[in-house]
Design an enzyme around this catalytic site. Structure first.
Site, short mmCIF file in Angstrom:
data_model
loop_
_atom_site.label_atom_id
_atom_site.label_comp_id
_atom_site.label_asym_id
_atom_site.label_seq_id
_atom_site.Cartn_x
_atom_site.Cartn_y
_atom_site.Cartn_z
N HIS A 1 -0.08 4.10 -11.60
CA HIS A 1 1.13 4.41 -10.86
C HIS A 1 1.78 5.63 -11.49
CE1 HIS A 1 4.61 3.67 -8.30
NE2 HIS A 1 5.28 4.17 -9.30
N ASP B 1 12.23 -5.75 -2.92
CA ASP B 1 12.22 -4.37 -3.39
C ASP B 1 12.32 -3.40 -2.22
OD1 ASP B 1 11.87 -2.16 -5.33
OD2 ASP B 1 10.08 -1.85 -4.12
N ARG C 1 19.14 1.71 -2.36
CA ARG C 1 19.36 2.60 -3.51
C ARG C 1 19.22 4.06 -3.10
NH1 ARG C 1 14.85 1.07 -7.02
NH2 ARG C 1 15.58 2.71 -8.38
N LYS D 1 6.03 -4.60 -7.65
CA LYS D 1 4.95 -4.34 -6.68
C LYS D 1 3.59 -4.38 -7.35
CE LYS D 1 7.37 -0.80 -5.48
NZ LYS D 1 8.15 0.32 -5.00
N1 URA Z 1 9.07 4.30 -7.26
C1 URA Z 1 9.34 3.02 -6.93
O1 URA Z 1 8.49 2.32 -6.38
N2 URA Z 1 10.56 2.56 -7.20
C2 URA Z 1 11.52 3.28 -7.81
O2 URA Z 1 12.60 2.78 -8.03
C3 URA Z 1 11.23 4.63 -8.16
C4 URA Z 1 9.97 5.11 -7.87
#
Ligand code: URA
Length: 430
Positions: free
Chosen positions: A94, A173, A180, A199
């Protein structure tokens, strides 16, 4: 301490009390965290209440226990995937996001070609940073949405999948991230760490390599913040039984020579064909080595799979399995504009944020959720920091289907490109 109303009705807590606790710098209890994440997912906690809590978290932080509990509550909001039936180990990577960061494209098939399966659930562009799914969608026919069964079958057959996360994975999320994004609360380390790791843990990968970007084009602008984010995520992954490692890598200048969807696919294919810019090749190999080691395969060298065409074969099979035509010509933009050096000298600055915003304004990214991106839009770089340039030489080419975008795209580049003639004389770009 302020007065807050007592719990009422059938809910265990009241949102104002939880918000006030964080506002007043208290650690939230496990029960408060479980409740507020669940109640927000169910629609009992209102968006304005969650945004107040997110701002309180951004300002006052969370300790490690709170972050771990918050992450678990987000995982518990949805399904968990299970790859234990696969015949090979799994590893994922990631990146926290950057400009020109197309590494996932060559990396996933490369690692698959070395015997480790890569279940890569990716996202779309966010702000000035590009999104892997938007890039791959520039390949004619390619589709991002796969069912869990299709994903598992492709992992067994090809060894690599890059697709969109299904709606069942960490729905808390998804909802919180969208909130956010529009409430100035993206940059909170506890919220970024729990968002990413919820995730990745729910996805069920056995090993995870985190590429934490630092610099102007990254969400983390300082090494100190990037290190804190990396340490927090490694601790979350390790506690969840996922072998997790992190690299801190530079995002002060764009990665490679392209930023924009089809342009980045083209460059990724060049890397898979044994060419491509050295920074992209080096980072792809470094991350591949970390993924293979985390999955227990220290006996294979990914450089061999890149050199002998096995990674390219895996790429072609991965694209075809999702409906894409790896031989189809990639879309190109209708209009181009070349930015040239005003004077002789050395290119000393090529700011990732400026280039990212410029590519985004050319149409490579979205200004509203759900908007279409232009497959051919973006920026092609002809020089990188440290290169000598002559007056009039091309520094970059801007690509778009809509030439009225050039003016604002060029504005984004003001101050982002510097050509220095000598230690004292400063040139520029025009
Ligand atoms: N990527 C994500 O999945 N979440 C975040 O808060 C920032 C980058």
């Amino acid at each position: 301490m302020s007065q807050t109303p007592p719990p009422s009705g059938t809910e265990r807590f009241d949102a104002p009390a939880v918000i006030a606790a964080k506002r007043d710098r208290h650690a939230l209890t496990d029960e408060q965290i479980d409740w507020v994440v669940d109640a927000y997912t169910r629609g009992v906690v209102a968006p304005e209440q969650m945004s107040a809590l997110a701002m309180a978290i951004l300002l006052n932080g969370m300790d490690r226990r709170e972050i771990a509990r918050w992450t678990n509550a987000m995982i518990a909001s949805g399904e968990r995937m299970d790859f234990s039936s696969l015949s090979r180990p799994t590893a994922d990577k990631h990146s926290t996001g950057g400009v020109g960061d197309k590494i996932t494209l060559p990396l996933a098939p490369l690692v698959a070609a070395c015997g480790v399966a890569v279940p890569q659930l990716s996202g779309r562009g966010l702000g000035h940073t590009g999104g892997t799914l938007d890039k791959l969608e520039s390949i004619p026919g390619w589709r991002a949405a796969l069912s869990n069964e299709e994903m598992l079958a492709q992992l067994e057959d090809v060894g690599a999948v890059i697709c969109a996360a299904g709606t069942g994975l960490a729905p808390a999320d998804k909802k919180l991230y969208a909130l956010r994004d529009v409430t100035g609360t993206v940059e909170a380390i506890p919220l970024i760490a729990s968002s990413i790791m919820s995730k990745k843990i729910a996805e069920g990968t056995g090993a995870l390599v985190l590429d934490v970007k630092v610099g102007s084009g990254a969400f983390m602008k300082t090494e100190e913040n990037a290190r804190e984010l990396a340490e927090t995520m490694v601790a979350l992954g390790t506690d969840a039984g996922v072998t997790t490692v992190a690299l801190l890598t530079d995002m002060s200048t764009p990665l490679g020579l392209t930023a924009g969807n089809a342009l980045e696919v083209r460059e990724s294919v060049e890397v898979l064909a044994g060419g491509g810019p050295s920074d992209v090749v080096d980072l792809t190999l470094a991350l591949a080595r970390e993924m293979l080691a985390a999955a227990g395969r220290t006996d294979v060298d990914p450089a061999d799979a890149l050199a002998d065409g096995r990674a390219m074969d895996a790429w072609r099979r991965m694209i075809s399995a999702q409906g894409g035509d790896p031989d189809a010509p990639l879309p190109t933009a209708r209009e181009t504009h070349v930015v040239t050096a005003e004077s002789d000298g050395v290119l000393t600055t090529l700011d990732a944020f400026g280039v990212g915003v410029s590519a985004w304004r050319l149409g490579a990214g979205r200004s509203r959720p759900g908007e279409d991106v232009q497959a051919g839009a973006g920026i092609e770089l002809h020089a990188k920091p440290g290169d000598e340039v002559r007056a009039g030489a091309p520094l970059m080419t801007l690509h778009t289907d809509t030439p009225e975008r050039f003016e604002r795209a060029l504005e984004a580049l003001e101050g982002a490109v510097r050509v220095e003639a000598t230690a004292s004389g400063v040139g520029g770009a025009s």
